[in-house]
Design an enzyme around this catalytic site. Structure first.
Site, PDB file in Angstrom:
ATOM      1  N   CYS A 420      44.972  40.912  60.080  1.00 32.21           N
ATOM      2  CA  CYS A 420      44.215  41.331  61.257  1.00 32.21           C
ATOM      3  C   CYS A 420      44.958  42.311  62.164  1.00 32.21           C
ATOM      4  CB  CYS A 420      43.663  40.141  62.034  1.00 32.21           C
ATOM      5  SG  CYS A 420      44.687  38.686  62.066  1.00 32.21           S
ATOM      6  N   ARG A 449      53.373  33.991  53.354  1.00 33.62           N
ATOM      7  CA  ARG A 449      53.636  32.878  54.261  1.00 33.62           C
ATOM      8  C   ARG A 449      54.661  31.985  53.586  1.00 33.62           C
ATOM      9  NH1 ARG A 449      47.361  31.738  56.234  1.00 33.62           N
ATOM     10  NH2 ARG A 449      46.981  33.922  56.744  1.00 33.62           N
ATOM     11  N   GLN A 467      43.997  37.901  50.339  1.00 31.36           N
ATOM     12  CA  GLN A 467      42.742  37.480  50.952  1.00 31.36           C
ATOM     13  C   GLN A 467      41.697  38.561  50.731  1.00 31.36           C
ATOM     14  OE1 GLN A 467      44.374  37.201  54.959  1.00 31.36           O
ATOM     15  NE2 GLN A 467      44.091  34.986  54.896  1.00 31.36           N
ATOM     16  N   ASP A 469      39.785  39.914  52.661  1.00 33.61           N
ATOM     17  CA  ASP A 469      39.726  39.843  54.113  1.00 33.61           C
ATOM     18  C   ASP A 469      38.849  40.951  54.684  1.00 33.61           C
ATOM     19  OD1 ASP A 469      40.415  38.719  56.488  1.00 33.61           O
ATOM     20  OD2 ASP A 469      42.530  39.293  56.437  1.00 33.61           O
ATOM     21  N   HIS A 471      37.593  42.330  58.899  1.00 27.74           N
ATOM     22  CA  HIS A 471      37.492  42.075  60.330  1.00 27.74           C
ATOM     23  C   HIS A 471      36.336  42.869  60.886  1.00 27.74           C
ATOM     24  CE1 HIS A 471      41.532  40.786  59.243  1.00 27.74           C
ATOM     25  NE2 HIS A 471      41.240  39.800  60.062  1.00 27.74           N
ATOM     26  N   LYS A 554      36.497  28.060  63.612  1.00 31.58           N
ATOM     27  CA  LYS A 554      36.101  28.619  62.326  1.00 31.58           C
ATOM     28  C   LYS A 554      35.154  27.702  61.582  1.00 31.58           C
ATOM     29  CE  LYS A 554      40.386  26.973  60.232  1.00 31.58           C
ATOM     30  NZ  LYS A 554      41.349  27.234  59.190  1.00 31.58           N
ATOM     31  N   HIS A 600      36.788  37.188  61.880  1.00 32.22           N
ATOM     32  CA  HIS A 600      37.643  37.220  60.681  1.00 32.22           C
ATOM     33  C   HIS A 600      36.860  36.483  59.606  1.00 32.22           C
ATOM     34  CE1 HIS A 600      41.522  37.419  63.208  1.00 32.22           C
ATOM     35  NE2 HIS A 600      40.580  37.154  64.096  1.00 32.22           N
TER      36      HIS A 600
END
Length: 732
Positions: A420, A449, A467, A469, A471, A554, A600
């Site tokens: 993000c 991570r 991910q 992902d 946004h 979420k 997200h």
RNA sequence: GCUGCUGUAGCUCAGUCGGUAGAGCGCGUCCUUGGUAAGGACGAGGUCACGGGUUCAAAUCCCGUCAGCAGCUCCA
């Protein structure tokens, strides 16, 4: 007299003080014998009861026999008592802590200096057998809270004292595994229990592991002994077989056998190497989703795998989550020391003020870069006082700002823990009008991570993952439509693959937990938006406090793996926080700047975890469109090898993933190997097929589908080779 | 990160009391040219996870490290 309403709505009158056992006996001797407990409802919800407990008034009553799921829970709770007694007999110094039934069994947490080993299980089971053979009744008795507490304190088990102190109500209850208190083993317990130990027909002590007191990793560690129990031996055997079968579906095992990926300790724990056959599965999923995203107005972006630490200071990821990050990369010792100083000051408690480590770090900084040191400490008299670090607690924020400015010249870098912040900087790189919104930036972004060592597992918990992902930056008015669309997309990807066994979890913040950012208004707004979106989608969802992301609530899509562990796949999150931290804006119709809202979202979640779950879902037998190898062309002998080669080339040119098996083997083993690799179709090519320009089609289930002309075979496969398509033999 | 268990050939696993390493599958070569769930022969392949220690001698016993597994804790 009291009125008992039975599940068939018939009503039975019983004398005052009648028990559930009396009701069972009144209905029939068979039921009296089979009953193990009851569920009563006096009008304020169902409660489970011992058979021997007197009914206190008119109620609805359901008698439980070995056929009810609830009865199994009662049986297992009682078996936990029997196991605890057995352990206490073998090791009298045992201090019991807590022993509840759980899904598929029970456990008992104990404090015992002797480390239980698998060899001990048999001994424990033998003691349990004795208690069960004695067919002792479970007897409940109650005491006033005071008397009960005094009794438990006298007995000297601090854990039970604590349990008693925490117990609600003005009475404490105890269960004796025997006919009367005093002579038999007993335990502080609220129940419910089966009438007699003899009802435990099948049981097993399964495993032992560590567990923290009150689930708190800073507290001492106990031993948790797991077991299970059933009303008959066959059910236990079936249960154990089921566990074994489930293990065959394990993606770690299948992934290795099918050559999909490798986890190589030489590369690093939790770092996935996708082999060609696994990579193609992931790529097909990505390509399919990319096409869907373009249809929905998402714009692809690419961002690097690292970013300056300052980016993550702004976002808030650093330093608060640095335990879960790979250590930062520093260009110079001075950068490292400045960062450590910044972290020390940022994390110092107000009482501490100027942190202990600060002087040591400044000392090291003097050696590493005397110029910066002298500017920070005021040794350089040309530096204005406002740019010099001060030691009073009120100076904290100013000190942080001073150090941050020095870091502008040479910062550290972080492997990105999330995508993000970089996507936000793409948004921020252009001015936006409300007419541009929503802006939807999408990337298959790989994040790193540092998961703690005990957590790393297969593809489901790794240290580097990608991910799917995106946004979304939108106006508050657009938020509900965007959330609805994200939820719909997430459901689409799950259901396209036949993953229907998922639950939906609304993760809310816990206002008492400091890990969540402090902004009650933003939380209230975001949680209302999330709840509204979930409600609008029509999905049933459970709300869980403390399951939010640190920046916002979420909606997660959660599935279970082959051994029953839950994993979050898709997620949709609302964020009112990062737009503020990064000071994002758009120009509204009123020609004034406004704050966008961020969403997200990741429908797959992580490609690694998703593929891991998918391997287990299909047991490795992927539908045709995802199968790494779609057809094995197997020649019967050299006489048909040339034509087999032609078939293979034809399939390849038609865009199908084929392998040719022209080895000097018989057709039996060739077919066997293809089936073991879970290849959807096996095209057997002998002299007959060659002469007729046909293929003999077989599937991985062992079915012979018959002979098809080569062209027909190709078109059949092409037709079936569609995303979301399912071939006849695929598992669902 | 914590507790416990495990680590022997590419894979699955045996290896007794401490005495110098084995099977099946797979792999390679050859024979077999075949019709739908494993054809035959021969062969290659091991720093017994790694590092220390005890011992005349360690795959085996002890300590440490790394990795895996189960549970706990964690999961931005």
């Amino acid at each position: 007299m009291i009125k008992i309403t039975l599940p068939d709505n018939s009503i039975r009158e019983m004398p005052d003080g009648a028990t559930a056992a009396d009701v069972a006996a009144a209905i029939g001797p068979g039921l009296a014998k089979a009953a193990v407990g009851a569920i009563a409802d006096y009008g304020h919800g169902p409660v489970t009861l011992d058979l021997a407990a007197p009914l206190t008034g008119d109620c609805r009553l359901k008698l439980l026999t070995d056929r009810n799921e609830e009865a199994l829970t009662i049986l297992r709770h009682s078996t936990a008592h029997v196991m605890a007694e057995a352990i206490c007999k073998l090791w009298p110094q045992t201090k019991l802590v807590y022993g509840p039934p759980v899904e598929d069994g029970f456990y008992y947490d104990i404090d015992l200096d002797h480390r239980l080993k698998p060899e001990d299980f048999e001994k424990i089971e033998r003691e349990m057998a004795t208690i069960i053979a004695e067919d002792r009744p479970f007897t409940r008795y109650e005491m006033s809270r005071e008397d009960g507490l005094a009794k438990v304190r006298r007995e000297g088990n601090p854990y039970k004292v604590e349990n008693a102190e925490r117990a609600k109500g003005d009475r404490l209850s105890f269960y004796v595994t025997g006919p009367e208190p005093g002579r038999y083993w007993e335990d502080l317990c609220m129940g419910t229990h089966i009438p007699r130990t003899g009802r435990i027909a099948a049981y097993k002590v399964l495993s032992v592991s560590g567990a923290f007191l009150h689930g708190d990793a800073s507290k001492q560690q106990l031993q948790r002994v797991y077991g299970t129990a059933f009303f008959d031996k066959k059910k236990l055997a079936e249960h154990l077989t089921r566990l074994e079968e489930a293990r065959k579906r394990d993606h770690r095992k299948l992934g290795h056998e099918l050559g999909l990926f490798v986890l190589d300790p030489v590369v690093g724990s939790g770092l996935v190497l996708w082999k060609p056959k696994g990579a193609i599965i992931r790529l097909l999923l990505e390509e399919h989703l990319r096409a869907k995203l373009r249809e929905r107005g998402y714009q692809p972006v690419f961002t690097p795998h690292v970013g300056r630490l300052d980016l993550y200071r702004t976002s808030g990821h650093f330093p608060y989550y640095r335990d879960a990050q790979f250590p930062p990369l520093y260009e110079s010792d001075a950068a490292r020391l400045l960062n450590e100083l910044w972290v020390a000051i940022a994390e110092a408690t107000p009482a501490e003020g100027w942190p202990k480590d600060a002087d040591k770090l400044l000392g090291e900084l003097k050696l590493a870069d005397e110029n910066i040191w002298s500017r920070l400490t005021g040794a350089d008299s040309g530096v204005p006082a406002s740019q010099v670090l001060r030691r009073d607690p009120q100076a904290r924020d100013a000190n942080l700002q001073i150090i941050r400015e020095h870091l502008q010249a040479g910062d550290g870098y972080l492997l990105k823990p999330m995508n993000c912040p970089q996507h936000i900087r793409i948004y921020a790189s252009d001015p936006h009008s409300y007419r541009d919104l929503p802006v939807r930036l999408a990337e298959f972004g790989t994040v790193y991570r540092y998961e703690q060592s005990g957590e790393v597992s297969g593809l489901t918990r790794v240290r580097g993952f990608t991910q799917d992902d995106a946004h979304i930056f939108c106006t508050p008015d657009q938020l509900q439509d965007e959330l609805a669309s994200c939820l719909e997309l997430t459901r689409y990807v799950l259901e396209m693959l036949g993953l229907r066994d998922y639950r939906v979890r609304i993760g809310l913040h816990d206002p008492n937990d400091p890990k969540f950012i402090k902004n009650p208004e933003a939380w209230a707004e975001a949680e209302a938006a999330i709840r509204a979106a979930a409600a609008r989608s029509g999905m049933s969802a459970t709300e869980e406090i403390g399951e939010a992301a640190f920046y916002g609530p979420k909606i997660d899509f959660v599935v279970k793996d082959c051994i029953g562990r839950e994993w979050q796949l898709g997620t949709v999150q609302v964020d009112y926080n990062l737009p503020v931290r990064f000071d994002l804006s758009y120009i509204g119709a009123d020609n004034r700047p406004h704050r966008p809202v961020m969403v997200h979202r990741a429908p797959f979640g992580s490609m690694e975890r998703f593929v891991g779950i998918l391997i287990e879902h299909f047991e490795g037998a992927f539908p045709l469109w995802l199968a790494p190898v779609q057809v094995v062309v197997a020649a019967i002998s050299e006489k048909s090898a040339t034509y087999a080669g032609e078939v293979f080339e034809t399939l390849r040119k038609a865009g199908l993933r084929a392998e040719l098996d022209d080895t000097a083997e018989k057709i039996g083993p060739k077919k066997h190997r293809a089936r073991q690799m879970k290849v959807p179709y096996i095209a057997v090519i002998g002299e007959q097929e060659a002469a007729a320009r046909m293929v003999n089609v077989n599937d991985r289930e062992g079915r012979q589908i018959g002979n098809l002309a080569l062209d027909d075979f190709v078109s059949k496969l092409q037709e079936e080779n569609q995303p979301g398509g399912r071939d006849a033999s695929a598992q669902t």
